[in-house]
Design an enzyme around this catalytic site. Structure first.
Site, PDB file in Angstrom:
ATOM      1  N   THR A 245       0.642  -1.176   0.040  1.00  0.00           N
ATOM      2  CA  THR A 245      -0.181   0.170   0.067  1.00  0.00           C
ATOM      3  C   THR A 245       0.849   1.213  -0.148  1.00  0.00           C
ATOM      4  O   THR A 245       2.193   1.331   0.463  1.00  0.00           O
ATOM      5  CB  THR A 245      -0.998   0.011   1.212  1.00  0.00           C
ATOM      6  OG1 THR A 245      -0.063   0.122   2.512  1.00  0.00           O
ATOM      7  CG2 THR A 245      -1.667  -1.298   1.238  1.00  0.00           C
ATOM      8  N   GLY A 246       0.179   2.432  -0.465  1.00  0.00           N
ATOM      9  CA  GLY A 246       1.104   3.545  -0.476  1.00  0.00           C
ATOM     10  C   GLY A 246       2.200   3.510  -1.221  1.00  0.00           C
ATOM     11  O   GLY A 246       3.346   3.940  -1.047  1.00  0.00           O
ATOM     12  N   ALA A 247       2.139   2.791  -2.622  1.00  0.00           N
ATOM     13  CA  ALA A 247       3.301   2.710  -3.476  1.00  0.00           C
ATOM     14  C   ALA A 247       3.416   3.672  -4.606  1.00  0.00           C
ATOM     15  O   ALA A 247       4.206   3.493  -5.584  1.00  0.00           O
ATOM     16  CB  ALA A 247       3.241   1.150  -3.888  1.00  0.00           C
TER      17      ALA A 247
ATOM     18  N   GLY B  70       6.730   8.752  -3.003  1.00  0.00           N
ATOM     19  CA  GLY B  70       7.628   8.537  -1.839  1.00  0.00           C
ATOM     20  C   GLY B  70       8.411   7.277  -1.705  1.00  0.00           C
ATOM     21  O   GLY B  70       8.857   6.818  -2.853  1.00  0.00           O
TER      22      GLY B  70
ATOM     23  N   TYR C  37      -0.457  12.016  14.683  1.00  0.00           N
ATOM     24  CA  TYR C  37       0.440  11.106  13.806  1.00  0.00           C
ATOM     25  C   TYR C  37       1.092  10.198  14.714  1.00  0.00           C
ATOM     26  O   TYR C  37       1.401   9.262  14.373  1.00  0.00           O
ATOM     27  CB  TYR C  37       1.209  11.764  12.778  1.00  0.00           C
ATOM     28  CG  TYR C  37       1.950  11.343  11.989  1.00  0.00           C
ATOM     29  CD1 TYR C  37       1.648  10.733  10.735  1.00  0.00           C
ATOM     30  CD2 TYR C  37       3.585  11.215  11.987  1.00  0.00           C
ATOM     31  CE1 TYR C  37       2.335   9.790  10.034  1.00  0.00           C
ATOM     32  CE2 TYR C  37       4.325  10.521  11.188  1.00  0.00           C
ATOM     33  CZ  TYR C  37       3.730   9.758   9.866  1.00  0.00           C
ATOM     34  OH  TYR C  37       4.707   8.994   9.268  1.00  0.00           O
TER      35      TYR C  37
END
Length: 298
Positions: free
Chosen positions: A15-17, A20, A173
């Site tokens: 995920t989040g690929a 960044g 966060y």
């Protein structure tokens, strides 16, 4: 159980690929021969990510793309069902998606968004894929945490951040990054002897598109620290190492910084907090399977 020989030929779900360190890691893992499934929210950004990955690893298999809004539990369940339908084996799961929001806002499930995306999404997705990961050991689960967890506590009496008001972006966060480590600790306990391992890592201060969604002040702050920040490629090194290296085959439940196992904060080492977080997370995901998420491993 087979020995781990590297990421080549392994099904890696990340995920989040699309940006960044996730994208930098995907490029490297593709070059190493991994069979990638990248999860993204935006089809446009996913297409650009695939283009970047193919440029970095022209001879590698074309990455598979699945779209999901991970702040929605229904979307996480749909994603998990699609992955289970498509793949008889999943060798590596990388929970990398995350964000920071300057003000409190709620998801479609009525959950504070930073908590939903950064903690509950990897908690639910991992549990829904856990049996498949364990079916073909060895398997690896890697979660992106952060040194931002230091000084944080899990607000068990205010998980929805209802009393904290606005302007708690970084503090909230940090709470979710602490949750990532405690999740990893408890998951490692459940997985003991299964052939699957769970670890997390701190990528360092990285110059990416992170925190660009929180107004001019936050954009200016990120621009100010950019000269002192790492490149995404440097930030991704530990992630790639945890996914690929045979040297970490016996590492389990660890928190890594620059490829070294490091002690997180005292709060992140609290087994009672890890157990309690797991239980309240099971309730928060409100899944029909919720009673089996870890319950049979208690």
């Amino acid at each position: 159980m087979d020995e781990w020989t590297g990421a080549a030929g392994k099904r890696v779900v990340m995920t989040g690929a699309s940006n960044g360190i996730g994208l930098a890691a995907a490029e490297k893992l593709a070059a190493l021969g991994a069979e990638l499934t990248i999860v993204a929210r935006s089809p446009e950004r996913a297409a650009l990510a695939v283009e970047r990955i193919r440029e970095a690893a022209a001879d590698a298999p074309v990455p598979e793309v699945l779209l999901a809004d991970l702040s929605s539990q229904a979307e996480v369940r749909r994603l998990a069902a699609e992955l289970l339908h498509r793949h008889e084996r999943i060798d590596v799961l990388v929970n990398n998606a995350g964000a920071m929001f300057r003000t409190r806002r709620l998801t479609v499930d009525g959950i504070e968004e930073t908590w939903a995306l950064n903690h509950l999404a990897p908690f639910l997705l991992t549990n829904l894929l856990l049996d498949r990961l364990k079916q073909h050991p060895p398997a690896r689960i890697i979660t992106t945490a952060s040194d931002a967890h230091r000084g944080s506590h899990i607000p068990f009496d205010d998980l929805g951040a209802e009393t904290s008001g606005k302007g708690r972006g970084f503090a909230r966060y940090g709470e979710t990054k602490l949750a990532n480590i405690l999740f990893t600790v408890q998951l490692a306990r459940w997985l003991e002897g299964s052939g699957a391992t769970a670890n997390c890592f701190h990528p360092g201060l990285v110059a990416t598109g992170f925190n660009q969604n929180n107004g001019r002040l936050m954009k200016a702050a990120m621009a100010a620290i950019k000269p002192f920040a790492r490149t995404p490629e440097k930030g991704a090194e530990t992630l790639v190492w945890l996914a690929d290296s045979p040297d970490v085959s016996n590492e389990h439940g660890g928190y890594f910084v620059d490829k070294r196992r490091t002690l997180p904060s005292a709060e992140a080492q609290d087994p009672e907090a890890a157990r309690r977080l797991w239980e309240v997370s099971r309730v928060q995901v409100s899944d029909p399977r919720a009673e089996s998420l870890g319950a049979d491993r208690a």
